[in-house]
Design an enzyme around this catalytic site. Structure first.
Site, short mmCIF file in Angstrom:
data_model
loop_
_atom_site.label_atom_id
_atom_site.label_comp_id
_atom_site.label_asym_id
_atom_site.label_seq_id
_atom_site.Cartn_x
_atom_site.Cartn_y
_atom_site.Cartn_z
NE ARG A 172 -3.11 -0.11 3.26
CZ ARG A 172 -4.11 -0.83 2.70
NH1 ARG A 172 -5.19 0.08 1.99
NH2 ARG A 172 -4.68 -1.96 3.18
NE ARG B 78 -8.59 -0.31 0.44
CZ ARG B 78 -8.79 0.81 0.97
NH1 ARG B 78 -9.27 1.88 0.46
NH2 ARG B 78 -8.41 0.74 2.39
CB CYS C 284 -28.68 -5.32 -8.78
SG CYS C 284 -28.90 -4.52 -10.37
C1 LIG Z 1 -0.37 -7.94 2.01
C2 LIG Z 1 0.92 -8.30 2.52
C3 LIG Z 1 1.83 -7.28 2.35
C4 LIG Z 1 1.61 -5.72 2.07
O1 LIG Z 1 0.63 -5.32 2.97
P1 LIG Z 1 0.65 -3.70 2.82
O2 LIG Z 1 -0.18 -3.24 3.91
O3 LIG Z 1 0.05 -3.38 1.52
O4 LIG Z 1 1.78 -2.98 2.93
C5 LIG Z 1 3.13 -7.75 2.75
N1 LIG Z 1 3.37 -8.89 3.33
C6 LIG Z 1 2.60 -9.85 3.44
C7 LIG Z 1 2.78 -11.40 3.82
C8 LIG Z 1 1.12 -9.46 2.85
O5 LIG Z 1 0.31 -10.64 2.82
#
Ligand SMILES: *Cc1c(COP(=O)(O)O)cnc(C)c1O
Length: 422
Positions: free
Chosen positions: A280, A316, A347
């Protein structure tokens, strides 16, 4: 307040991403379209690289946040590694120009064929999440005559104080191996064929705004690493996962530098490489969803702006009640603002993208839903037989069609109409 996307600006009443007008982009590519800023991605990655300069380290972009080949290509060119959760994501990374030796494979349910694919490609490490998976990887690697590098993803049982759907480091959830069982698993891994014990991993949750739980988890992990070392089990890397949060509305996440500082401080004298798996925080505020207002509907209790994007494009809000800022692409003079729920044509009552926003808009206007670069397109679906949006990457003045809009026919390409003979 400034836009959460650092490369978004309003010039002469018009929204621009980097140097590209979003109105022009909508004319060229249609709507709904995801639009990503290459510069915002490079800057976000650069913040990690800068903070980690001089520290033996590796940043593995979490592919599931946004797996478009062009996005992966941006990070591959920067020398990033990749955190994957499926064989499909591994194929994407390789197709985008990423290198297998920089790939770590996470996930609670790796299939045998995915494990074999990853071993054959020579990935950097498997982050193992159960005793059964340990045995399976040993078996497959032995059968292939290879050695698989492994780490255990431990569950440090700290509360990340985030949304329950995206917190992953608590005892009660399915991720990782119990902290108290990890020692025995490492001992066992040492005795099994086809394995090389290489590291340790943890990932406690997503959209973290407070660095304290990560530091707490890191301290627990380091304690375990030291106990392993005392038994002669030496690791070459420690992976502290992803999870750093971003601003969607008025959140105040720590900067990458502030988030990493206490962690880096703990690694000053250590021999292991320090790894992260951000998703993210690398792409979330590099992207927006461009959509057009189909019509305004003024009800007794509520006003609705019905747009051409929907929950199938951006899940989201429906899934987590998440907030995405909603901004008119062209500022409108002489139109009174009103309070709208921004909804799609699907819908379902849950089909909303934003609620109760003051907007001066009219039919046909363009809206940008901000902070949509992470977990936007990758969580999209074809619900209601809606073709998925196009994706466009912007770099300076240039635009690149990173994914063509789907056609309706392509949605049922793998389906078969009943023949008269059946
Ligand atoms: C989803 C995930 C991430 C990334 O998480 P962010 O919150 O997008 O930074 C990193 N490592 C693992 C194992 C994940 O499942």
């Amino acid at each position: 307040m400034s836009f959460p996307i650092p490369t978004l600006s309003r010039i002469g009443g018009e929204l621009q991403l980097e140097s590209v007008s979003l109105t022009e982009l909508a004319h060229q590519y249609g709507t709904p379209t995801y639009v990503y800023s290459a510069r915002a991605m490079r800057d976000a990655y650069g913040a990690y690289a800068e903070a980690l300069a001089g520290v033996p380290s590796q940043v593995c972009y979490a592919v599931k946040a946004n797996s478009n080949l062009a996005v992966l290509g941006v990070f591959a060119r920067l020398g990033a590694g990749f955190d994957i959760v499926s064989g499909g994501e591994l194929s994407r990374v390789l197709a985008a120009g990423g290198r297998a030796e920089k790939v770590v494979f996470s996930g609670v349910g790796k299939r045998g064929d995915e494990i074999a694919q990853a071993i054959e490609c020579g990935i950097q490490c498997f982050n193992i999440e159960s005793a059964a998976e340990l045995d399976q990887i040993s078996r497959i690697a032995s059968y292939l005559g290879k050695t698989a590098p492994v780490a255990f993803r431990v569950n440090p049982a700290v509360d990340p104080k985030t949304h329950p759907y995206i917190s992953t480091g608590l005892r009660s959830n399915k991720f990782g191996v119990d902290f108290d069982e990890a020692l025995a698993l490492y001992r066992r891994a040492q005795t099994l064929p086809g394995l090389r014990v290489s590291g340790i991993a943890c990932h406690i949750g997503s959209q973290l705004l407070d660095p304290a739980p990560v530091v707490e988890a890191a301290d627990k992990v380091l304690g375990l690493v030291d106990r392993l070392a005392a038994e002669g089990i030496l690791l070459d890397h420690i992976d502290l996962g992803g999870g750093l949060g971003i601003r969607y509305q008025d959140e105040a996440p720590p900067s990458v530098a502030d988030y990493l500082a206490p962690l880096i401080a703990r690694f000053g004298q250590r021999r292991e490489k320090l790894c992260f798996e951000p998703g993210r925080s690398l792409v979330g505020n590099a992207g927006l969803l461009l959509t057009r207002v189909e019509l305004l509907k003024h009800g007794v209790e509520k006003n609705f702006a019905v747009v051409d994007a929907a929950m199938n494009d951006l899940a989201r809000p429906a899934l987590y009640d998440a907030y995405h800022a909603s901004v008119p692409v062209s500022e409108r003079q002489g139109t009174a603002a009103a309070c709208y729920d921004i909804v799609g044509p699907i819908c379902e009552s849950g089909d909303f993208l934003a609620r109760e926003r003051e907007l001066a808009i009219a039919d046909g206007d363009l809206l940008a839903l901000l902070s949509a670069g992470a977990y936007g397109m990758t969580m999209s679906s074809n619900y209601n037989t809606r073709p998925r949006a196009a994706e466009v990457l912007v770099d300076g003045e240039r635009t690149f069609l990173a994914r063509s809009r789907e056609t309706v026919e392509s949605l049922y390409l793998n389906e078969h109409a009943l023949p008269a003979s059946f």
